[in-house]
Motif scaffolding. Structure first.
Motif, PDB file in Angstrom:
ATOM      1  N   ALA A  38       0.943   1.656 -10.165  1.00  0.00           N
ATOM      2  CA  ALA A  38       2.335   2.060  -9.942  1.00  0.00           C
ATOM      3  C   ALA A  38       3.025   2.422 -11.252  1.00  0.00           C
ATOM      4  O   ALA A  38       3.049   1.636 -12.189  1.00  0.00           O
ATOM      5  CB  ALA A  38       3.096   0.927  -9.253  1.00  0.00           C
ATOM      6  N   ILE A  39       3.545   3.642 -11.301  1.00  0.00           N
ATOM      7  CA  ILE A  39       4.327   4.102 -12.447  1.00  0.00           C
ATOM      8  C   ILE A  39       5.566   4.797 -11.897  1.00  0.00           C
ATOM      9  O   ILE A  39       5.463   5.788 -11.180  1.00  0.00           O
ATOM     10  CB  ILE A  39       3.539   5.077 -13.342  1.00  0.00           C
ATOM     11  CG1 ILE A  39       2.284   4.398 -13.893  1.00  0.00           C
ATOM     12  CG2 ILE A  39       4.407   5.589 -14.484  1.00  0.00           C
ATOM     13  CD1 ILE A  39       1.408   5.317 -14.723  1.00  0.00           C
TER      14      ILE A  39
ATOM     15  N   GLY B 225      11.125  -0.913  -9.539  1.00  0.00           N
ATOM     16  CA  GLY B 225      12.523  -1.303  -9.642  1.00  0.00           C
ATOM     17  C   GLY B 225      13.001  -2.058  -8.428  1.00  0.00           C
ATOM     18  O   GLY B 225      12.753  -1.660  -7.290  1.00  0.00           O
ATOM     19  N   GLY B 226      13.650  -3.195  -8.662  1.00  0.00           N
ATOM     20  CA  GLY B 226      14.171  -3.987  -7.560  1.00  0.00           C
ATOM     21  C   GLY B 226      13.766  -5.438  -7.668  1.00  0.00           C
ATOM     22  O   GLY B 226      13.541  -5.955  -8.766  1.00  0.00           O
TER      23      GLY B 226
ATOM     24  N   ARG C 294       5.755  -8.859  -6.773  1.00  0.00           N
ATOM     25  CA  ARG C 294       6.408  -8.970  -8.080  1.00  0.00           C
ATOM     26  C   ARG C 294       6.045  -7.787  -8.980  1.00  0.00           C
ATOM     27  O   ARG C 294       6.901  -7.242  -9.691  1.00  0.00           O
ATOM     28  CB  ARG C 294       6.006 -10.279  -8.754  1.00  0.00           C
ATOM     29  CG  ARG C 294       6.605 -11.517  -8.099  1.00  0.00           C
ATOM     30  CD  ARG C 294       6.120 -12.796  -8.763  1.00  0.00           C
ATOM     31  NE  ARG C 294       6.522 -13.977  -8.028  1.00  0.00           N
ATOM     32  CZ  ARG C 294       7.700 -14.591  -8.200  1.00  0.00           C
ATOM     33  NH1 ARG C 294       8.565 -14.112  -9.091  1.00  0.00           N
ATOM     34  NH2 ARG C 294       7.997 -15.663  -7.494  1.00  0.00           N
ATOM     35  N   ARG C 295       4.785  -7.393  -8.947  1.00  0.00           N
ATOM     36  CA  ARG C 295       4.353  -6.279  -9.795  1.00  0.00           C
ATOM     37  C   ARG C 295       4.936  -4.958  -9.307  1.00  0.00           C
ATOM     38  O   ARG C 295       5.335  -4.105 -10.105  1.00  0.00           O
ATOM     39  CB  ARG C 295       2.828  -6.215  -9.834  1.00  0.00           C
ATOM     40  CG  ARG C 295       2.218  -7.426 -10.533  1.00  0.00           C
ATOM     41  CD  ARG C 295       0.718  -7.329 -10.606  1.00  0.00           C
ATOM     42  NE  ARG C 295       0.287  -6.235 -11.450  1.00  0.00           N
ATOM     43  CZ  ARG C 295      -0.984  -5.889 -11.615  1.00  0.00           C
ATOM     44  NH1 ARG C 295      -1.934  -6.539 -10.969  1.00  0.00           N
ATOM     45  NH2 ARG C 295      -1.309  -4.889 -12.409  1.00  0.00           N
TER      46      ARG C 295
ATOM     47  N   LEU D 172      -3.003   7.645  -5.715  1.00  0.00           N
ATOM     48  CA  LEU D 172      -2.332   8.601  -4.828  1.00  0.00           C
ATOM     49  C   LEU D 172      -1.228   7.924  -4.024  1.00  0.00           C
ATOM     50  O   LEU D 172      -0.139   8.489  -3.844  1.00  0.00           O
ATOM     51  CB  LEU D 172      -3.352   9.235  -3.884  1.00  0.00           C
ATOM     52  CG  LEU D 172      -4.388  10.172  -4.499  1.00  0.00           C
ATOM     53  CD1 LEU D 172      -5.333  10.703  -3.419  1.00  0.00           C
ATOM     54  CD2 LEU D 172      -3.714  11.333  -5.222  1.00  0.00           C
ATOM     55  N   VAL D 173      -1.498   6.714  -3.530  1.00  0.00           N
ATOM     56  CA  VAL D 173      -0.480   5.993  -2.764  1.00  0.00           C
ATOM     57  C   VAL D 173       0.701   5.629  -3.659  1.00  0.00           C
ATOM     58  O   VAL D 173       1.862   5.730  -3.246  1.00  0.00           O
ATOM     59  CB  VAL D 173      -1.083   4.731  -2.112  1.00  0.00           C
ATOM     60  CG1 VAL D 173       0.008   3.873  -1.469  1.00  0.00           C
ATOM     61  CG2 VAL D 173      -2.118   5.127  -1.057  1.00  0.00           C
ATOM     62  N   ALA D 174       0.413   5.218  -4.889  1.00  0.00           N
ATOM     63  CA  ALA D 174       1.488   4.901  -5.843  1.00  0.00           C
ATOM     64  C   ALA D 174       2.349   6.132  -6.095  1.00  0.00           C
ATOM     65  O   ALA D 174       3.582   6.035  -6.174  1.00  0.00           O
ATOM     66  CB  ALA D 174       0.889   4.375  -7.144  1.00  0.00           C
ATOM     67  N   GLY D 175       1.709   7.297  -6.214  1.00  0.00           N
ATOM     68  CA  GLY D 175       2.470   8.534  -6.401  1.00  0.00           C
ATOM     69  C   GLY D 175       3.335   8.858  -5.201  1.00  0.00           C
ATOM     70  O   GLY D 175       4.476   9.315  -5.345  1.00  0.00           O
TER      71      GLY D 175
END
Length: 339
Positions: A136-137, A174-175, A167-168, A106-109
């Protein structure tokens, strides 16, 4: 598609394309197991095993949404009670790793919807934060900077290394990532002072202080907590910390009591990273804690005023509100008795 097990591997081991195709037909297109059985001329038992295999290998992720009204009511109550901007709540699960993964997803979303080009993200450490990098996606190409907001530790594996997590996250969203070249825990406050005066360390911490968003964990003093498992507290230090009312930490740096005040533990001042006062200047601090053992630590962290977004479970949210209400009523009773 040929549903033929690869006998060179484990029994009933199918390749990823086959499992993905079958899972898509079942979960998205709505075909029944009976229809799939007839379509591919295999038994329903085989179809069932393949669908379970798709779940085990992470091809399929099943989420159970909490009652929207219940979740909305809890989120609103948390915002009103603690003055935060939002709450991210996940349904409860008896397996702590799955609970952590559900919350991280949920946090990744939320990050995927929130992050924009040029943003700086200050990143803490811990199992909850590390789980976000696992889930994370990205749906868009971005150019963000993920900065370590606390030093690292070789103990505790990847979860205790913000550099690994940064890093992940950078690879997924992105970045770029920026490492804080310092250990998380040192021998005494004087070493912390010397390290933070180092140009390289100071520049990284200054960039973390300018973050648009921070992703931090809340720690407790249970036997399963990272601090205890890694030996940051000796048995005597742990006993003393609990005796003086320490309930946990925010991002591993500041150790707190249940009222959100700094606790005078022997480890206080020995961690290299951002403090609560630093976090208060960051527009959106997301604090994560999925474990039920962290209730009092979450309450102490919320009372610092540094948290803008709380990410936790539904049961934790319910207990938080009940505990805060009980403490408030207790104070009122004491005041009434004195008057």
């Amino acid at each position: 598609m040929s549903l033929t097990p690869h006998h060179s591997a484990a029994p009933d081991r199918y390749n990823t394309d086959e499992l993905t195709n079958l899972a898509t037909l079942y979960y998205i297109d709505g075909l029944t197991q009976e229809e799939l059985s007839k379509r591919f001329e295999v038994s329903r038992a085989t179809i069932g095993r393949m669908l379970r295999r798709a779940q085990e290998e992470g091809i399929v992720e099943i989420r159970v949404r909490q009652s929207p009204k219940q979740s909305d009511d809890l989120q609103h109550a948390l915002v009103q009670r603690f003055g935060i901007m939002r709450a991210i709540l996940t349904p409860d699960h008896t397996d702590p790793d799955k609970q952590r993964g559900m919350l991280a997803s949920l946090v990744a979303g939320y990050l995927d919807k929130t992050l924009q080009d040029g943003m700086i993200v200050a990143v803490g450490m811990g199992r909850n934060i590390n789980a976000v990098s696992d889930h994370a996606i990205s749906t868009a190409s971005r150019s963000c900077t993920f900065v370590c907001a606390i030093g690292g530790s070789y103990l505790g594996g990847e979860a205790m290394n913000p550099d690994h997590i940064c890093r992940r996250l950078a690879a997924q969203f992105g970045g770029e990532s920026e490492t804080l070249y310092a250990p998380a825990l040192v021998g005494n406050p004087e070493i912390v002072r010397q390290l933070t005066e180092n140009l390289t360390v100071r520049q990284t911490l200054d960039k973390a202080r300018r973050a648009d968003l921070a992703l931090v964990g809340v720690g407790d003093l249970s036997a399963d907590s990272n601090m205890v498992r890694m030996g940051w507290f000796s048995p005597s230090e742990l006993a003393e910390a609990k005796r003086i009312g320490t309930v946990g930490d925010l991002m591993g740096y500041d150790f707190l009591d249940i009222h959100g005040r700094s606790a005078a533990t022997q480890i206080q001042g020995r961690v290299v990273g951002l403090s609560v006062s630093d976090l208060k200047r960051i527009p959106n601090v997301i604090a994560m804690a999925s474990e039920p053992s962290k209730i009092t630590a979450i309450l102490g962290a919320l009372r610092t005023g540094a948290i803008n977004t709380l990410a936790t479970s539904v049961s934790n949210a319910t207990t938080l509100l009940q505990m805060d209400e009980a403490i408030s009523l207790g104070r009122q009773t004491i005041v009434s008795g004195v008057s």
